[in-house]
Design a protein around this motif. Structure first.
Motif, mmCIF file in Angstrom:
data_model
loop_
_atom_site.group_PDB
_atom_site.id
_atom_site.type_symbol
_atom_site.label_atom_id
_atom_site.label_comp_id
_atom_site.label_asym_id
_atom_site.label_seq_id
_atom_site.Cartn_x
_atom_site.Cartn_y
_atom_site.Cartn_z
ATOM 1 N N MET A 1 -9.291 2.148 -8.681
ATOM 2 C CA MET A 1 -8.469 0.783 -7.970
ATOM 3 C C MET A 1 -8.670 -0.163 -9.202
ATOM 4 N N THR A 2 -7.660 -0.726 -9.564
ATOM 5 C CA THR A 2 -7.499 -1.700 -10.528
ATOM 6 C C THR A 2 -7.855 -3.194 -10.255
ATOM 7 N N ASN A 3 -8.395 -3.870 -10.947
ATOM 8 C CA ASN A 3 -8.914 -5.377 -10.739
ATOM 9 C C ASN A 3 -7.475 -6.119 -9.704
ATOM 10 N N GLU A 4 -6.246 -5.736 -10.270
ATOM 11 C CA GLU A 4 -5.108 -6.281 -9.653
ATOM 12 C C GLU A 4 -5.091 -6.005 -8.039
ATOM 13 N N LYS A 23 -15.487 0.076 -0.239
ATOM 14 C CA LYS A 23 -16.498 1.067 -0.127
ATOM 15 C C LYS A 23 -16.804 1.815 -1.413
ATOM 16 N N GLY A 24 -16.269 1.425 -2.239
ATOM 17 C CA GLY A 24 -16.376 2.079 -3.884
ATOM 18 C C GLY A 24 -15.352 2.947 -4.000
ATOM 19 N N ASN A 25 -15.246 3.580 -5.325
ATOM 20 C CA ASN A 25 -14.400 4.677 -5.772
ATOM 21 C C ASN A 25 -12.605 4.365 -5.105
ATOM 22 N N GLY A 26 -12.483 3.103 -5.011
ATOM 23 C CA GLY A 26 -10.882 3.019 -4.400
ATOM 24 C C GLY A 26 -10.768 2.917 -3.235
ATOM 25 N N ILE A 27 -11.925 3.217 -2.130
ATOM 26 C CA ILE A 27 -11.771 3.331 -0.956
ATOM 27 C C ILE A 27 -12.173 2.145 -0.021
ATOM 28 N N TYR A 28 -11.295 1.843 0.856
ATOM 29 C CA TYR A 28 -11.449 0.539 1.748
ATOM 30 C C TYR A 28 -11.802 1.180 3.348
ATOM 31 N N TRP A 29 -12.517 0.243 3.926
ATOM 32 C CA TRP A 29 -12.528 0.559 5.291
ATOM 33 C C TRP A 29 -11.977 -0.879 6.277
ATOM 34 N N ASP A 30 -11.264 -0.355 6.937
ATOM 35 C CA ASP A 30 -10.534 -1.618 7.855
ATOM 36 C C ASP A 30 -11.411 -1.674 9.266
ATOM 37 N N PHE A 39 -5.863 1.391 -1.100
ATOM 38 C CA PHE A 39 -4.923 0.226 -0.718
ATOM 39 C C PHE A 39 -3.715 0.685 -0.415
ATOM 40 N N THR A 40 -3.184 1.651 -1.092
ATOM 41 C CA THR A 40 -1.563 2.066 -0.559
ATOM 42 C C THR A 40 -1.576 2.708 0.633
ATOM 43 N N GLU A 41 -2.851 3.730 0.867
ATOM 44 C CA GLU A 41 -2.590 4.484 2.059
ATOM 45 C C GLU A 41 -2.700 3.657 3.339
ATOM 46 N N LEU A 42 -3.643 2.457 3.136
ATOM 47 C CA LEU A 42 -3.959 1.601 4.368
ATOM 48 C C LEU A 42 -2.678 0.482 4.654
ATOM 49 N N MET A 43 -2.007 0.223 3.383
ATOM 50 C CA MET A 43 -0.965 -0.734 3.423
ATOM 51 C C MET A 43 0.336 0.052 3.934
#
Length: 231
Positions: A1-4, A23-30, A39-43
């Motif tokens: 996951m980029t800083n942008e 959560k790390g490794n480019g994974i987020y929790w909503d 990010f792209t999956e959640l969006m």
């Protein structure tokens, strides 16, 4: 996951007050939905809308049914092209002589019918093509059933387990394709035929040379088979 992207998430948290947690490794929790993902999956950026299947209007469906009576298949192209071209084709086909209406199965693209919708009958008759006749596979000739002495000989072989195991040694005149060679043996029947078959399959076929020629002459004499008949 980029800083942008990470900054985009932070901005999203501030602007929408959503509860996305990295959560790390480019994974987020909503926290609101309990969903996790990038990010792209959640969006939902990775979800492309599925193309809707082409459903022709009532008029286009009627047009297609009309030409189907002449063996013409559905056209290819974009939904809008097919919707328009089906009606164009039906109108053109209906104004042509009845005996050529089925001669346009090779013109399958909606674009062709649209581009030539103003063409006269002479143009379309010039593009008519007699459909190729379906190629039928040649039917196998029905197997001829054994009759007469051939049928009786096969029955003898099948009824004796020892002979049945050596069925490939059955007298040649009883085999398919040799119907024209049974006449010299047609008089054989009952015990005489059974004796001939057993002797032929268990003794005669194992002889060679002069011994075989002598045995053949002897069998022709004993079983009343015409001289010169092949055994």
């Amino acid at each position: 996951m980029t800083n942008e992207i990470r900054r985009n998430i932070e901005d999203l948290d501030e602007k929408t007050n959503s509860n996305w947690h990295y959560k790390g490794n480019g994974i987020y929790w909503d926290e609101d939905t309990g969903s996790t993902g990038t990010f792209t999956e959640l969006m939902g950026f990775d979800k492309e809308p599925k193309a809707k299947p082409f459903v022709p209007s009532a008029a286009a469906s009627t047009a297609r049914a009309t030409v189907a009576n002449y063996g013409l298949k559905a056209l290819t192209g974009s939904p809008k092209q097919k919707e328009w071209a089906e009606k164009i084709r039906a109108d053109i086909i209906k104004r042509l002589p009845y005996n050529v209406r089925g001669h346009f199965a090779h013109l399958t693209t909606a674009k062709f019918w649209i581009e030539n919708r103003q063409a006269g009958n002479e143009f379309w008759l010039g593009h008519a093509k007699v459909p190729a006749a379906p190629v039928e596979k040649p039917k196998a000739a029905p197997k001829k059933k054994a009759v007469g002495v051939a049928k009786r000989t096969i029955a003898i072989v099948k009824s004796d387990p020892a002979l049945a195991r050596e069925a490939h040694r059955t007298p040649y005149f009883a085999k398919p394709g040799n119907e024209h060679r049974v006449a010299p043996f047609e008089h054989l029947d009952g015990q005489q035929l059974e004796a001939f078959v057993v002797e032929y399959m268990t003794k005669f076929l194992f002889l060679q040379g002069a011994a075989r020629n002598e045995a053949a002459a002897d069998m022709r004499a004993r079983y009343g088979i015409a001289d010169g008949t092949l055994l």
